[in-house]
Design a protein around this motif. Structure first.
Motif: not given
Length: 331
Positions: A157-160, A163-167, A189-193, A250-263
């Motif tokens: 859904a579009l969250v407004t 000055g911003h729109e977020v998916r 998330a995609e963010i438009l400002l 327009r940007l993409l926001l990515l995130g997560g806790p540090p992975f904690g494993e080598s790959i």
């Protein structure tokens, strides 16, 4: 999307420490021949290979299909990861060996779980004149990387607000939560400002964050990032402030806790050891070859770990040669 580099670098992937916002710039990578699409790759880099479990970020377009030929990525394998496809413009047809057939469209996320092994193809549709989007990979933790292949689709859904729109396509933000399952906590998330807009986001302080800028210039926690930059924000703050400069953003926001494993990541394979990479590469080559030659149609491949992409008649992509050195194992 496949990593189509003829000689992909072997990377021992570990998170690198950072004191503040770090701006990572991309390198251009062609997806095939001289007229093929080119992508801007900001992750992995030699000094930083993961943001949370995000381990691969390709950003492409806007590209005119008449000039580039569009996206025509034939069947290829993946292991130990999830692919996340997000489009701004255009349409891409997805087929995989788990039997999934779907369209990737703007504002809708397609997530494919490779797990113990899958193959898939991605081809832009005839109605597509411009391609513009991002292809992202997520590393699976050791406890789940041999899971069965799977697929999920979600139109957030579009969250407004002012000055911003977020998916929100993965995780939770601004009171919206994606139903798409992941194996580690993630945010996408995609963010438009609007020009000059400021947005203060409540974020998990345990998360590493990445801000991939598509258009415009944005201040990320006080540091400006321009188009194609990936701004890394280390854990520790419960608020992330984004401020658009004098143009729409327009940007993409990515995130997560540090992975904690080598790959160990090589070509389309996320593994833990040199031996795993060699074994999975050999399995793929054995599936797609007859008498030493790659079969001419994906329907002719043998049924094995990576399966058959039903309905796709492109010849499968052979694996590139391994480097003349042992791939580094997890330490």
């Amino acid at each position: 999307m496949s990593n189509l580099e003829d000689r992909p670098d072997e990377l021992e992937c570990e998170a690198a420490p950072a004191a503040g916002v770090e701006i990572m710039t991309p390198r251009e990578v062609p997806l095939g021949g001289p007229r093929a699409m080119r992508v801007r790759r900001t992750l992995p880099q030699r000094h930083r290979s993961l943001i949370g479990a995000w381990c691969f970020v390709d950003h492409y377009g806007p590209d005119l299909v008449a000039d580039s030929g569009g996206m025509k990525v034939a069947p290829h394998p993946h292991t130990g990861l999830q692919t996340v496809s997000w489009l701004f413009t255009g349409e891409v047809e997805h087929r995989d060996s788990a039997g999934n057939h779907a369209m990737v469209r703007p504002g809708e996320v397609n997530l494919m779980t490779a797990g113990r092994g899958i193959s898939h193809s991605e081809v832009s549709t005839p109605v597509t004149t411009t391609l513009h989007g991002a292809q992202l990979w997520v590393a699976l933790p050791d406890s789940d990387r041999h899971t069965d292949p799977g697929f999920a689709h979600h139109a957030p859904a579009l969250v407004t607000g002012p000055g911003h729109e977020v998916r929100v396509f993965l995780g939770s933000l601004l009171g919206d939560t994606s139903p798409v399952a992941t194996y580690t906590p993630l945010l996408g998330a995609e963010i438009l400002l609007d020009p000059g807009a400021s947005l203060a986001l409540d974020v998990d302080p345990s998360f590493e964050l990445g801000v991939l800028v598509d258009v415009g210039v944005v201040s990320v926690a006080g540091t400006d990032a321009k188009p194609a930059d990936l701004a890394f924000v280390p854990p520790g703050s419960s608020t992330l402030t984004l401020v658009a400069r004098d143009q729409p953003v327009r940007l993409l926001l990515l995130g997560g806790p540090p992975f904690g494993e080598s790959i160990v990541m090589w070509w389309n394979i996320v593994a833990r050891t040199h031996e795993e990479v060699v074994a999975w590469r050999t399995e793929w080559q054995d599936q797609i070859t007859r008498d030493g030659a790659v079969v001419g149609d994906s329907q002719d491949v043998a049924d094995g770990r990576f399966g058959i992409v039903v309905g796709d008649h492109l010849p499968p992509i052979p694996a590139p040669p391994l480097p003349n050195a042992r791939l580094k194992e997890r330490r």
